[in-house]
Design a protein around this motif. Sequence first.
Motif, PDB file in Angstrom:
ATOM      1  N   GLU A 159       8.774  10.757   5.778  1.00 22.71           N
ATOM      2  CA  GLU A 159       8.550  12.036   5.134  1.00 22.71           C
ATOM      3  C   GLU A 159       7.334  12.007   4.236  1.00 22.71           C
ATOM      4  N   ASP A 160       6.967  10.805   3.783  1.00 18.40           N
ATOM      5  CA  ASP A 160       5.838  10.681   2.866  1.00 18.40           C
ATOM      6  C   ASP A 160       4.561  10.454   3.655  1.00 18.40           C
ATOM      7  N   ASP A 161       3.933  11.552   4.058  1.00 10.61           N
ATOM      8  CA  ASP A 161       2.645  11.497   4.738  1.00 10.61           C
ATOM      9  C   ASP A 161       2.713  10.733   6.041  1.00 10.61           C
ATOM     10  N   ASP A 162       3.883  10.830   6.724  1.00 13.77           N
ATOM     11  CA  ASP A 162       4.043  10.235   8.057  1.00 13.77           C
ATOM     12  C   ASP A 162       3.674   8.767   8.083  1.00 13.77           C
ATOM     13  N   MET A 163       4.133   8.015   7.103  1.00  7.06           N
ATOM     14  CA  MET A 163       3.803   6.594   7.045  1.00  7.06           C
ATOM     15  C   MET A 163       4.845   5.790   7.776  1.00  7.06           C
ATOM     16  N   ASP A 164       4.409   4.726   8.492  1.00 11.08           N
ATOM     17  CA  ASP A 164       5.320   3.819   9.155  1.00 11.08           C
ATOM     18  C   ASP A 164       5.889   2.869   8.133  1.00 11.08           C
ATOM     19  N   THR A 165       7.195   2.679   8.180  1.00 16.96           N
ATOM     20  CA  THR A 165       7.823   1.826   7.192  1.00 16.96           C
ATOM     21  C   THR A 165       9.020   1.125   7.776  1.00 16.96           C
ATOM     22  N   SER A 199      -3.716  -6.649   5.315  1.00 17.79           N
ATOM     23  CA  SER A 199      -2.839  -5.486   5.279  1.00 17.79           C
ATOM     24  C   SER A 199      -3.650  -4.214   5.407  1.00 17.79           C
ATOM     25  N   ASP A 200      -3.083  -3.217   6.029  1.00 20.11           N
ATOM     26  CA  ASP A 200      -3.746  -1.925   6.197  1.00 20.11           C
ATOM     27  C   ASP A 200      -2.973  -0.881   5.422  1.00 20.11           C
ATOM     28  N   CYS A 201      -3.391  -0.681   4.190  1.00 18.40           N
ATOM     29  CA  CYS A 201      -2.654   0.233   3.325  1.00 18.40           C
ATOM     30  C   CYS A 201      -2.856   1.685   3.731  1.00 18.40           C
ATOM     31  N   SER A 202      -3.865   1.948   4.574  1.00 16.90           N
ATOM     32  CA  SER A 202      -4.113   3.331   4.955  1.00 16.90           C
ATOM     33  C   SER A 202      -3.061   3.836   5.924  1.00 16.90           C
ATOM     34  N   SER A 203      -2.401   2.958   6.654  1.00 22.44           N
ATOM     35  CA  SER A 203      -1.416   3.412   7.626  1.00 22.44           C
ATOM     36  C   SER A 203      -0.043   2.822   7.378  1.00 22.44           C
ATOM     37  N   VAL A 250       4.350  12.515  -4.065  1.00 25.64           N
ATOM     38  CA  VAL A 250       3.380  13.215  -3.236  1.00 25.64           C
ATOM     39  C   VAL A 250       2.169  12.320  -3.031  1.00 25.64           C
ATOM     40  N   LEU A 251       1.924  11.952  -1.792  1.00 21.47           N
ATOM     41  CA  LEU A 251       0.780  11.108  -1.462  1.00 21.47           C
ATOM     42  C   LEU A 251      -0.150  11.874  -0.530  1.00 21.47           C
ATOM     43  N   GLY A 252      -1.425  11.647  -0.697  1.00 19.41           N
ATOM     44  CA  GLY A 252      -2.400  12.254   0.196  1.00 19.41           C
ATOM     45  C   GLY A 252      -2.617  13.730  -0.052  1.00 19.41           C
ATOM     46  N   GLU A 253      -1.942  14.324  -1.075  1.00 23.05           N
ATOM     47  CA  GLU A 253      -2.114  15.724  -1.378  1.00 23.05           C
ATOM     48  C   GLU A 253      -2.940  15.869  -2.647  1.00 23.05           C
ATOM     49  N   GLU A 254      -3.479  17.045  -2.856  1.00 18.86           N
ATOM     50  CA  GLU A 254      -4.266  17.296  -4.060  1.00 18.86           C
ATOM     51  C   GLU A 254      -3.345  17.248  -5.262  1.00 18.86           C
ATOM     52  N   LYS A 255      -3.719  16.462  -6.241  1.00 16.90           N
ATOM     53  CA  LYS A 255      -2.848  16.270  -7.384  1.00 16.90           C
ATOM     54  C   LYS A 255      -3.055  17.354  -8.429  1.00 16.90           C
ATOM     55  N   ASP A 256      -2.019  17.582  -9.197  1.00 17.66           N
ATOM     56  CA  ASP A 256      -2.069  18.533 -10.295  1.00 17.66           C
ATOM     57  C   ASP A 256      -3.109  18.073 -11.312  1.00 17.66           C
ATOM     58  N   GLU A 272      -6.815   4.150   0.034  1.00 20.38           N
ATOM     59  CA  GLU A 272      -6.040   2.906   0.154  1.00 20.38           C
ATOM     60  C   GLU A 272      -5.510   2.463  -1.201  1.00 20.38           C
ATOM     61  N   GLU A 273      -6.337   2.619  -2.229  1.00 20.04           N
ATOM     62  CA  GLU A 273      -5.900   2.214  -3.568  1.00 20.04           C
ATOM     63  C   GLU A 273      -4.820   3.148  -4.093  1.00 20.04           C
ATOM     64  N   GLN A 274      -4.927   4.444  -3.785  1.00 16.70           N
ATOM     65  CA  GLN A 274      -3.904   5.377  -4.218  1.00 16.70           C
ATOM     66  C   GLN A 274      -2.563   5.053  -3.583  1.00 16.70           C
ATOM     67  N   ARG A 275      -2.578   4.661  -2.298  1.00 15.66           N
ATOM     68  CA  ARG A 275      -1.326   4.328  -1.637  1.00 15.66           C
ATOM     69  C   ARG A 275      -0.701   3.070  -2.233  1.00 15.66           C
ATOM     70  N   ALA A 276      -1.522   2.109  -2.614  1.00 21.76           N
ATOM     71  CA  ALA A 276      -0.995   0.866  -3.190  1.00 21.76           C
ATOM     72  C   ALA A 276      -0.541   1.047  -4.631  1.00 21.76           C
ATOM     73  N   HIS A 277      -1.254   1.889  -5.384  1.00 15.48           N
ATOM     74  CA  HIS A 277      -0.979   2.026  -6.812  1.00 15.48           C
ATOM     75  C   HIS A 277      -0.063   3.198  -7.141  1.00 15.48           C
ATOM     76  N   ASP A 278       0.096   4.136  -6.209  1.00  9.32           N
ATOM     77  CA  ASP A 278       0.940   5.306  -6.454  1.00  9.32           C
ATOM     78  C   ASP A 278       1.891   5.528  -5.292  1.00  9.32           C
ATOM     79  N   PRO A 279       2.761   4.564  -5.005  1.00  7.27           N
ATOM     80  CA  PRO A 279       3.728   4.761  -3.922  1.00  7.27           C
ATOM     81  C   PRO A 279       4.780   5.786  -4.319  1.00  7.27           C
TER      82      PRO A 279
END
Length: 599
Positions: A159-165, A199-203, A250-256, A272-279
């Motif tokens: 649900e979070d930006d279609d990430m594989d997990t 690691s590929d934090c983008s996907s 909310v990941l990958g969306e425009e932040k408030d 990539e840094e946002q995904r690692a630092h703001d999961p």
Amino acid sequence: MRMWFVCRFCCPAAQSNSNPEWEAKVLEYFKGQLKEKESHSWVPSLNDVPLHYLKPNSLVKFRCLVQDMFDPEFYMGVYETVDPSTKANVLRCGKYKDVTECGVDLNSRNTVTAERQTFYCVPIPGESPWAKEISFLSAARVVPSTSYVPSRQKRSYEEDDDMDTQPQKQREPHTEPHGNGDSKRQETEAPSSQTTAPSDCSSHLDLNFPLPGERGPACLVKVYEGLDSFKLNDTLEIYGILSVNPVLTVLGEEKDPSLLLLNPTESMETPEEQRAHDPPASLVPRLHMLYARPLQHNNPLLPSAPTEDQSRYTMSIFISLFMTCLYCVGLCIHRYTRRDVLPLGKFTLNLSGCPLNSYTERLYQIVQQLVPCSYRLSMSLHTMNSMRLVPKKDYVANRLVSGALQLARNTSLFLDETQLEQGQLDSSGVRNITALGNLISWQKVDYDFSYHQMEFPCNINVLVTSEGRSLLPSDCQVPLQPQVTPPNMEEYLTTIHMAQFTSQINKFRVYLSLARTLDYSISDEVTKAVEDDFVDMRKDDPQSVTAEDLHRMLVVARLLSLSLGQTTLSRDGWMRAKHIDMLRRSRTEQQKSLNGNEP
């Protein structure tokens, strides 16, 4: 006693209080409460309680290892909001929060920007199942309130930006001490194996656990004070305010824009840094630290810091335990001190002559039942060539990618060399073997920062099992000499089960942990006697008695003394250590004569 702590001491009234030290006094009060012995019984733990059972902004604790330390971040310590109905300005506090209130007055002169640091913390790697179970049974019970409906929704990785997990698993809560279910909590699982591929934090968003197959929560811990007192790989019990604001998922969306006011540097981060630092907060909750207690050990059967009287009383009960396998006991209780770069007192044991069957696996199961933290590394050719042992810096995601050697202090590392078959080690395999050798010889791991290596000291107890002499260095080799040779070894090993020791096993666990905490010293008189004895030994056989032999015998003497609950070395203890080492050397020479080609 149960205490739900909402961040009310950051209220506007407190900010405008005439006493400027209000915040320090409040923190001191809560720290005093948390240092009480009974605090574990009323503060729920993220290790044991499902995240969706916990109220946002409540006081929780987390038993963890500091896996990474992010760069400092800025936040709005104090800001003003405009009441939409009255148009009045209201002073707010941004400390211990991730998101500002609505209606921030961007032109206020009362805005104060402050700084904090974020630690990425994971459950203690290799924590034994029995330690987790006992911690769970003694944890504070949290029952979902019928009047409280969580405003946040648990989100899966998909649900979070279609990430594989990894699939999320749940465990049912214990309702009775002897219940069959596990705690129903949101869990994620580390990959079953770690490879050396970057690691590929983008996907893909993983929780960066050091060991494969680990499960449990990870946390982003916000630290406001005492930054110099924490180091990478520290094991801590952290008490803080839980934050799981849905906005953080909310990941990958425009932040408030208000979020950028809390941390303006976020606008400069790469995806990539946002995904690692703001999961997502539903998977990696935020914890705003109030108090952190360094863990001397993580044995739940012991107080966090046993007193000397407790240690002596308990040790007096066990003076005759485990004497038939002294070296294995020594491996479990030893610790060393570092002088400059030399780890004095380290003790790596090589058990050679191990049968090529399930013997090593059964031996590890026994070790795992006795110590609170352990990990078995099967040194097969595939594992050594593909597994990532050394942590590596990922500059794209600006994070430290974990490796299997990023372990908590006092972890028992079981290296199974009997699994190593014939074949060619590639460059990764050679680096992994080198890393293991450095860990054994110097008690350090050289983390890979691409352009350079950085040494991180460690304190790991290493046991190497091998068919012949190990290809890895060791401080002591003990060839196995089985006293019985059953016709069907597999069937014989299967009949040996830890269940027969159930009534005593908790006492063994306490014994080993307490023995490790005991202080140890050698009097001047005994030191002089040992020196004179060593000089006489050198006169009798100068070729075979070296300084390394003296060091090993002193370590064995220390372990022998501590296993008997003695904190000082006696002359009798020294003589017993010499005799034990003589028997070991004799057995080693016999093994060499049987295997003429063994070095």
